[in-house]
Every structure is written in C-alpha cells, then in structure tokens.
Design a protein around this motif. Structure first.
Motif, PDB file in Angstrom:
ATOM      1  N   PHE A 470       0.835  -1.207   0.000  1.00  0.00           N
ATOM      2  CA  PHE A 470       0.000   0.000   0.000  1.00  0.00           C
ATOM      3  C   PHE A 470       0.871   1.259   0.000  1.00  0.00           C
ATOM      4  O   PHE A 470       0.625   2.203  -0.759  1.00  0.00           O
ATOM      5  N   LEU A 471       1.869   1.280   0.879  1.00  0.00           N
ATOM      6  CA  LEU A 471       2.740   2.456   0.969  1.00  0.00           C
ATOM      7  C   LEU A 471       3.471   2.689  -0.357  1.00  0.00           C
ATOM      8  O   LEU A 471       3.541   3.827  -0.855  1.00  0.00           O
ATOM      9  N   ASN A 472       4.017   1.624  -0.927  1.00  0.00           N
ATOM     10  CA  ASN A 472       4.730   1.764  -2.190  1.00  0.00           C
ATOM     11  C   ASN A 472       3.813   2.236  -3.310  1.00  0.00           C
ATOM     12  O   ASN A 472       4.224   2.999  -4.186  1.00  0.00           O
ATOM     13  N   GLU A 473       2.554   1.800  -3.274  1.00  0.00           N
ATOM     14  CA  GLU A 473       1.602   2.234  -4.293  1.00  0.00           C
ATOM     15  C   GLU A 473       1.302   3.725  -4.160  1.00  0.00           C
ATOM     16  O   GLU A 473       1.202   4.449  -5.162  1.00  0.00           O
ATOM     17  N   LEU A 474       1.170   4.224  -2.937  1.00  0.00           N
ATOM     18  CA  LEU A 474       0.967   5.663  -2.730  1.00  0.00           C
ATOM     19  C   LEU A 474       2.182   6.444  -3.215  1.00  0.00           C
ATOM     20  O   LEU A 474       2.040   7.559  -3.746  1.00  0.00           O
ATOM     21  N   ILE A 475       3.363   5.886  -3.034  1.00  0.00           N
ATOM     22  CA  ILE A 475       4.582   6.539  -3.516  1.00  0.00           C
ATOM     23  C   ILE A 475       4.620   6.526  -5.041  1.00  0.00           C
ATOM     24  O   ILE A 475       4.956   7.536  -5.680  1.00  0.00           O
ATOM     25  N   ARG A 476       4.261   5.398  -5.635  1.00  0.00           N
ATOM     26  CA  ARG A 476       4.255   5.293  -7.097  1.00  0.00           C
ATOM     27  C   ARG A 476       3.248   6.251  -7.714  1.00  0.00           C
ATOM     28  O   ARG A 476       3.441   6.728  -8.840  1.00  0.00           O
ATOM     29  N   ARG A 477       2.180   6.533  -7.003  1.00  0.00           N
ATOM     30  CA  ARG A 477       1.183   7.494  -7.484  1.00  0.00           C
ATOM     31  C   ARG A 477       1.596   8.934  -7.185  1.00  0.00           C
ATOM     32  O   ARG A 477       0.821   9.864  -7.424  1.00  0.00           O
ATOM     33  N   ASN A 478       2.791   9.129  -6.620  1.00  0.00           N
ATOM     34  CA  ASN A 478       3.339  10.457  -6.327  1.00  0.00           C
ATOM     35  C   ASN A 478       2.502  11.232  -5.306  1.00  0.00           C
ATOM     36  O   ASN A 478       2.481  12.465  -5.310  1.00  0.00           O
ATOM     37  N   LEU A 479       1.812  10.501  -4.429  1.00  0.00           N
ATOM     38  CA  LEU A 479       1.041  11.140  -3.363  1.00  0.00           C
ATOM     39  C   LEU A 479       1.837  11.215  -2.061  1.00  0.00           C
ATOM     40  O   LEU A 479       1.567  12.060  -1.214  1.00  0.00           O
ATOM     41  N   ILE A 480       2.808  10.338  -1.890  1.00  0.00           N
ATOM     42  CA  ILE A 480       3.693  10.343  -0.731  1.00  0.00           C
ATOM     43  C   ILE A 480       5.128  10.462  -1.229  1.00  0.00           C
ATOM     44  O   ILE A 480       5.505   9.837  -2.223  1.00  0.00           O
ATOM     45  N   GLN A 481       5.916  11.280  -0.546  1.00  0.00           N
ATOM     46  CA  GLN A 481       7.294  11.519  -0.947  1.00  0.00           C
ATOM     47  C   GLN A 481       8.247  10.658  -0.114  1.00  0.00           C
ATOM     48  O   GLN A 481       8.054  10.496   1.100  1.00  0.00           O
TER      49      GLN A 481
END
Length: 860
Positions: A470-481
């Motif tokens: 989940f965390l990696n997916e949020l990062i891949r979507r550029n929502l988390i840095q």
C-alpha cells in the motif's frame, strides 16, 4: 474491505454469533439482523464515498451508520472484557460457578437490550434512506461518475507493489541552472555567514531543490556540520533549537535529558557553542513568518568560517527583508517543455505513447500551469490508466472542474488523484494527515498503525507485506514523498503540505479523524480517532465520557502518564495509544492493563512497563523509547500471544521469549538474551536487532531462527563478536549489519551465501576482506565503515558479480585500490568518504554516480 469501521463491526458480530452459539434466540436474532443490515449498508457507503456525495442528509446518514457500527463493536467488547475478568478471577466453587453464570446471563441480557436499541435506530435510518436519501444521491453530479474506471472500488484490482520509484537520481527538471547558481553561492570564497532564501508558492519544489543541494557531494564534503529543520506555520522556538542541537550532536538519552532542563536562552548559548569555530550549513525549511528566523539567528555565530543558512518559504516578504549580504532565489513555474519533460520522467510506463494519448497528455499537462507537484501527481494518476478512453475521461473531468485560477487547478488535480484511489488506499492515505505538518514518518510506524486500525486486510499474504505494498503504491502514485531509503526499502516518508491540506479536509468531512483545536478547545465528537499536536493537558479537560474512541495520538511532549489513571475508562475501547512523552515519569501506570482492546502502544521516556501489560492479549505492537534509552520489560510480556512487533531496548533477558510465536520484529535487545533461552519457538521472526554485545555473549541460538531475513548486531565499544559461525544455518538471511570487532571473516563454506545487503562497521579487520567478500554470490550492497586498518584492497577477477552499490568510509590508511577487469560488472553507485590517502579510484569507476554517506542503524 470497503469501510473499515463497518467492515470490522460485521466481523465482530459474526465472531460473537460463533463464540456465543448458545445465547438466547432473541439476542442471537438481533445480532444476526444487525450484521446482515450492515453488510447491505456497506454497499451504500461505498457508493456514497465513490460518488463523493456532498448532500448534508446523505453525510449525516453515513455518520449515523458508522456510529452504530462502532457502538455495536463497543457493546460486544464490553461483554468480552467482562468475560475475560471472570476467567482471570476463576470460578472454583459450585456457588461461585452459579454466580458467574448469573452474571453472564445479566451481561447477555444487557447486550440484548443494547443491540435491540441499535436495531431500532438502524431501522429508522433505513426508513429515512428510502424516503429521501436514495432519490437525492442519484442526482448527485460530482465525483468519479465522470472519471475513468467508473466501476466501484470493490471491483477495481488494486495492484500491490513491492517496490517504489526512487527519485534520488532524478534530474531536478527545470532548475538545473538554479542548482548551479545556488551551489556557487554556497561555495564561494566569502568568509561571512550568509543566508540564501528560496521562495515561491507551494508545490513549486522548494524543499526538493534545497534537499538536492543539501545532499550534493560538494556540499557534504565542504560543510562538516549540517542540520535540517522544518518550521511550518505553528512553531515553538525551543523545539526548533533542540531539533538543531540533536541533529548536530545526535539523539541519545543524555543529550535529551540535558536539553529538556534548559531555558530558551540556555539553548541558544548551547547551540552557539556547538557551532562556534565550525563551518556549518543549516537548512530552515518552510518558514512562514520572518519572526521565526529572527528568533533563531541569534544562536548562529558568524565566526568568518564561510557558514551558510538556507531558508525556504512561500512568503515573499520573508525574503524581502534579507540583508544586503544575503541571496534570494525565486522559483518560477516550469515552461511547457520542462513540464512535459517532468511528466515523462515521472511516468511509470516507459513505452512510447500513441499519438492520440500524447495529445491528451500534453493538454492535461498544460492545465497544470507549470506547477511541478500537480504534474507529478497527474503523472502518477495516468500511469494507472491504460487506454485512450480512460485518459479522455480524466481530461473531461479536468476541463469540467478547473477554472483559470491557479489554486483551483492544483486542488482539482489533487482531488482527482485522491478520488481515483481504491478505498483501501484512500483510508491509508488519509492516515498521513494525523501527523503534524512536515513531520517525517517512519515507514514501519505507519504500516503498524494501519494494521492496528484494521486498514490492512487479512489473507494469505503477511499483513506487513500487504501494508508495505500500500505504501509503495501511494509513492508510485506520487502522493507520498520518499525521505530516506536503505537496503532497497523506504524507511522514511512524508506528505507534501498541499496534499496534507487536502487529506485533512477529506478526513474531517467523513470524521475519519479529528485534530484537537486548543484555541477553541474543541474536537469533533463524532471522530473515533483523536490527534493532539499540542496542549495535551488542555485536551484532557474536555468531556470525553460519551466517546468510544479507537485511537488517541499525543504527538507533542506535554502528556502526563498519570492522566491514564483518570481516563482509562474513556480509553477502554482504544486500539491505538500513541504517547510522544518526553517530559514525564519513568513508568506507565498499572491501569494500562485495563485497555484490553489495545493493539498498538507507542510510548517514550519510560524505564519500566508494568506487569499488567500481559493482560493486553490483542496487542500487536509495543514501541518503547528512542535513542537507546533502556527499559525493563516484565516477565508477563511473553504472554502477549498476538504480539508481532516488539521494539524496546531492554537490559535484562526476557525469559521464555520463545512463547511469542507471532513475533515478526524484535529490536532493542541489550543483554545476553540467548544464554539460557532457546528462541526455537520464534518461527515467524523476520528481523532481529541486538546491541551492546560482548565477545562472551552466546549467539549460537540465533541459528534456530530459520526465517530470519534481517539481522543487526552491534557490540559494546572496544568489544568484538564471538565466532560468526552461528550465522551458517540462517539460510534466509538477506540483510546483515555487523557493528563491532571481527577477529576473522569465515573464508570458506556456505556462510552468508544468501546475503544481499551487508554493512561492516568498526570491524578492526587487518587483512584485506575483499577477496572473501567478493565471493558472496548474491551481494548487491556493501557498506564498509571504519572496518579495515590496512593500506590496500584488491578486488579479483569475477568477484562481486552482483554488486550494485559500494561505500568506503573512514578508512584513514587506505591508499591503493586494485580492481580487476571483470570485477563489479553491475556497479551503479559508489561512495568514498574520509579516505584521505586514497588519491585515486579505479578508472572504470570514475563516472559511477556518487552515494551519500551511510546513516545510522536506527534507519535499518
């Protein structure tokens, strides 16, 4: 999982029906009816959330459903707690047994009455829905109905990823000239301390630019003393001064105790002494008021050593009052060409776009107005849309909502990406808003919190792995840095300020969490999660008696443990208790054992956990203390059958630790834990960290940990490890950090063949280790820090066949490096630090990108 609260209630009601199969039919019937109705209403909740309905009546209906679900869970938990107390006390005699049965019947009777009350409320809500809500919800014209993938979230396939997009080597698009200009300003031959201001609107990339410069090899080698702090809109000067000092000195218990006894004036003097006669670089990020800088600058001496201060700000007036010797750089919007370049670099799909898709993409990128944050978020959104129709629907939605105002553009693009998230990701994304602005979040911390809150579904895959996906997916979507990575994983992350504003707004709309407002002395009574960012004692003066809180997070160091005694009844339904507690007593009160539903406990600055901790059978995570402060764990800790993560530096062996069969992570052992205790029962342990090891310690039992994948071992100063043969049976060990003396590396056998990441630190090796290490067939990362006292190293032919990243650090005698032609064929990154006699690196490695210096063990 659609709605975490309602889904959990459905599960709890089902468990009750199974466990209490012999309850009277009326109670069983009402529980079954309630469960079936909540299952049906999950469909409506999903639809309402997907459609982003704003109708107040619908929102009120959604709130009521969630409140009823939460109350149902609380009723069953209260009954369960009473049952646990009966078991604890026992019912030895026949008379006592009869008494127990009577009490149970009374409890069941009360459960029946309360469930019946909930049934009546739910029936009333259903009538309101039938007469009003459904008619209006179908007329709601906003939201994802106009978006691609108009199917509901439950029908979307969430792609769980085990990797992330690492931007560490990404060129800072559109600001290459700015980087050169700012580096020149920082490195110029000017002895006076000067200030460099970087200013511009939110989302332009001020922090990214500053960090790009801060980590530049030239800057790292020039400024031996560096520190970075974030200020934000609400700040406390004493906290900022302490953060700078801790960044320079390190965070240990002695330093923290010393700083907490100081006044603001004392802190200023102490910091000046730390910086005196040093060439330093300080970054003060996200300054909103000039006064914040003025309150700090007195602590920064100007000893004519060429020191520099970088200030980033959204406010132009902060930089307008700069001194003549200071330098201000304004960030501009990207040009069309730069915007397109950034979009293409951030796309996850590197295949050539079809002409029609490229035309759509260029139109959408133009709508971002040259704002980097909007562009990267749009890129992350489109990376998950695979065909022309989906891209066209995204464009149509943008054209429908975006006005010409810049603020509206960015807000709609960010909202669009939020609305596109599957519900599982949406709730995890919202959770980032609980933390204060600009706070760096440790990845393990957020993952374990998600698990405790029930936001991570159970299944065949380990919950930790699902949550990391989940965390990696949020990062891949550029929502988390990504803030920091190590050994191929994200260890620290953060959310951009504009995205956090969106998250907080969305969370408050659905009462996902509430943040205490000390000015108005208020917080939403409908929220099940409370975050307190300051004035905790004032928060606790609120009337919380009617709440059934699930999470309370005190994220500011002014909470007193003694308040747990007063509020334990209010907190009895908590899943998460998070205490950033730097100012109080040395132990938790015994009443902590009454919080029987607790799954996550985070507390700092204590020396002892009470024996009542053993009553918390649902506990998944105990995270105690930071910076190596020792804690005494009671023997009852081993009774926590569901404990998965134990992070607690403890100094006395924990007897029968093998009982913790669910344990996945064990960090902080500072004793000879395995001398008399075989850990063979720790069949699920993946990560182990031990500190203060002596050569006399027994480590052989570590070989019993067959599933161990990460091992961190650190010796006491001037101590060495016992023989390393104990590692041989650990065939799943991939990541190994050895900090301490090593008398001899094993030269033969299968030892360490599985290792992919290796750190050797302060090893005191005198023989060249490279011939042995070069034989490790799977080694990809090697960090060599103050580990070798010899003059030369030799990397033979066909050695280091898989090595990608190498750091050599603090090797004062090393003066020659021989690299064979076929050695290190896959090398991607190289770090050379504090090797003063090494005048030249092998010719083949001179163009390999440079790596930053290795950070501390706490990031492993």
């Amino acid at each position: 999982m659609v709605d975490a609260i309602v889904s959990f209630a459905v599960q709890k009601l089902g468990d009750f029906l199974i466990q209490e199969a012999n309850v009277r039919l009326s109670v069983k019937g009402n529980v079954f009816w309630l469960q079936s109705q909540l299952i049906k209403m999950l469909k409506f909740l999903e639809y309402a959330e997907d459609q982003q309905v704003k109708d107040p009546m619908v929102l009120h209906y959604v709130f009521d459903i969630r409140n009823i679900a939460n109350e149902a869970v609380a009723i069953l938990e209260t009954y369960s707690m009473a049952g646990d107390q009966r078991e604890d006390h026992g019912c030895a005699s026949r008379l006592k047994s009869c008494t127990c049965k009577c009490r149970k019947e009374t409890k069941l009777y009360n459960v029946g009455k309360e469930i019946e009350s909930l049934r009546q409320r739910l029936e009333a809500i259903a009538r309101e829905r039938d007469t009003y809500v459904i008619r209006n919800i179908n007329n709601a014209g906003e939201g994802p109905s106009n978006l691609p993938n108009n199917q509901s979230a439950r029908d979307r396939k969430l792609r769980i990823t085990d990797s992330f997009v690492d931007d560490q080597d990404l060129t800072f698009v559109g600001n290459q000239d700015a980087v050169k200009r700012l580096l020149a300003e920082l490195l110029k031959e000017e002895p006076r301390r000067s200030v460099i201001f970087i200013y511009g609107m939110g989302g332009l990339g001020k922090t990214t630019l500053a960090r790009n410069i801060y980590t530049s090899p030239n800057i790292v080698s020039t400024f031996k003393t560096r520190a970075w702090i974030c200020v934000s809109q609400e700040y406390n000067t004493m906290d900022l001064l302490m953060d700078i000092i801790k960044s320079i000195r390190g965070c240990n218990k002695e330093t923290i105790d010393l700083l907490e006894r100081m006044t603001e004036r004392d802190l200023q003097i102490h910091l000046r002494d730390q910086l005196k006669d040093h060439k330093y670089l300080l970054v003060i990020d996200d300054v909103w008021q000039r006064e914040a800088w003025e309150s700090l600058k007195r602590a920064f001496p100007d000893d004519k050593k060429g020191s520099r201060v970088i200030i980033t700000t959204r406010k132009e007036d902060v930089s307008e009052r700069a001194d003549d010797k200071d330098f201000a750089h304004r960030l501009h919007f990207l040009s069309k060409a730069e915007s397109w370049d950034l979009f293409c670099r951030k796309r996850l799909d590197n295949r050539t776009m079809a002409p029609a898709m490229e035309r759509l993409a260029r139109d959408m990128v133009d709508k971002c107005g040259g704002l980097p944050l909007a562009i990267v978020v749009l890129s992350g959104l489109l990376s998950h849309k695979k065909d022309l129709e989906e891209w066209q629907q995204v464009k149509d939605h943008l054209w429908h909502n975006i006005t010409e105002a810049g603020t509206s553009q960015i807000s709609h693009i960010l909202s669009l990406s939020y609305n596109d998230l599957p519900t599982e990701l949406r709730q995890c994304f919202l959770y980032f808003g609980i933390f204060p602005e600009n706070q760096v979040v440790h990845s393990d911390n957020i993952i374990w919190l998600w698990m405790a809150e029930g936001l991570v579904p159970r299944g065949e895959t380990r919950m930790e792995d699902v949550a990391e996906g989940f965390l990696n997916e949020l990062i891949r979507r550029n929502l988390i840095q990504v803030r920091h990575t190590f050994w191929g994983k994200v260890t620290e992350c953060r959310i951009h300020g504009l995205l956090r504003d969106l998250v907080v707004k969305k969370a408050l709309e659905i009462n996902f969490f509430g943040i205490y407002d000390p000015i108005n002395h208020s917080i939403s009574p409908l929220c099940l999660r409370h975050a307190i960012h300051g004035e905790a004692q004032k928060y606790l003066s609120l009337d919380l008696s009617k709440t059934k809180l699930r999470s309370v997070m005190f994220l500011h160091p002014d909470f007193s443990n003694t308040n747990l005694i007063k509020f334990h009844k209010v907190f009895q339904h908590l899943y998460v208790l998070y205490l950033e507690n730097h100012s109080v007593s040395d132990e938790l009160p015994d009443v902590i054992g009454s919080l029987s539903q607790l799954k996550f406990l985070r507390v700092t600055d204590i020396s002892t956990l009470p024996s009542s901790i053993g009553k918390l059978k649902n506990l998944q995570t105990i995270h105690v203390n930071d910076y190596g402060q020792l804690c005494q764990l009671p023997p009852e800790t081993v009774d926590l059958i569901n404990l998965r993560h134990l992070v607690a530096p403890y100094s006395k062996p924990l007897k029968r630790v093998s009982k913790l069969a669910s344990l996945q992570v064990l960090e902080g052992i500072s004793c000879d834990q395995w001398k008399d205790d075989d850990p063979v029962g720790l069949v699920n342990l993946r990560k182990l960290s031990m500190y203060d090891i002596k050569e006399s310690y027994s480590l052989n039992n570590i070989s019993s940990l067959q599933n161990l994948s990460t091992l961190v071992l650190s010796c006491k100063p001037d101590e060495s490890f016992p023989d390393l043969e104990f590692l041989s049976p650990c065939q799943h060990l991939h990541k190994l950090w050895l900090d301490g003396g090593i008398k001899k590396l094993p030269s033969s056998g299968p030892l360490l063949d599985s290792i992919t990441m290796l750190v050797l630190q302060y090893s005191n090796l005198m023989d060249d280790p490279m011939p042995i290490l070069g034989k490790l067939p799977n080694l990809r990362n090697l960090d060599f820090v103050a580990a070798y006292g010899g003059r030369d190293i030799t990397c033979n032919d066909n050695s280091f066949c898989q090595l990608e990243f190498l750091r050599l650090d603090d090797l004062p005698k090393l003066d020659s490096w021989h690299l064979a032609t076929s050695s290190m064929p896959l090398i991607k990154g190289l770090g050379i630090h504090d090797c003063p006699k090494l005048k030249e690196i092998p010719e083949r490695l001179k163009d390999v990108p440079m790596l930053e210096r290795l950070q501390g063990i706490h990031l492993v």
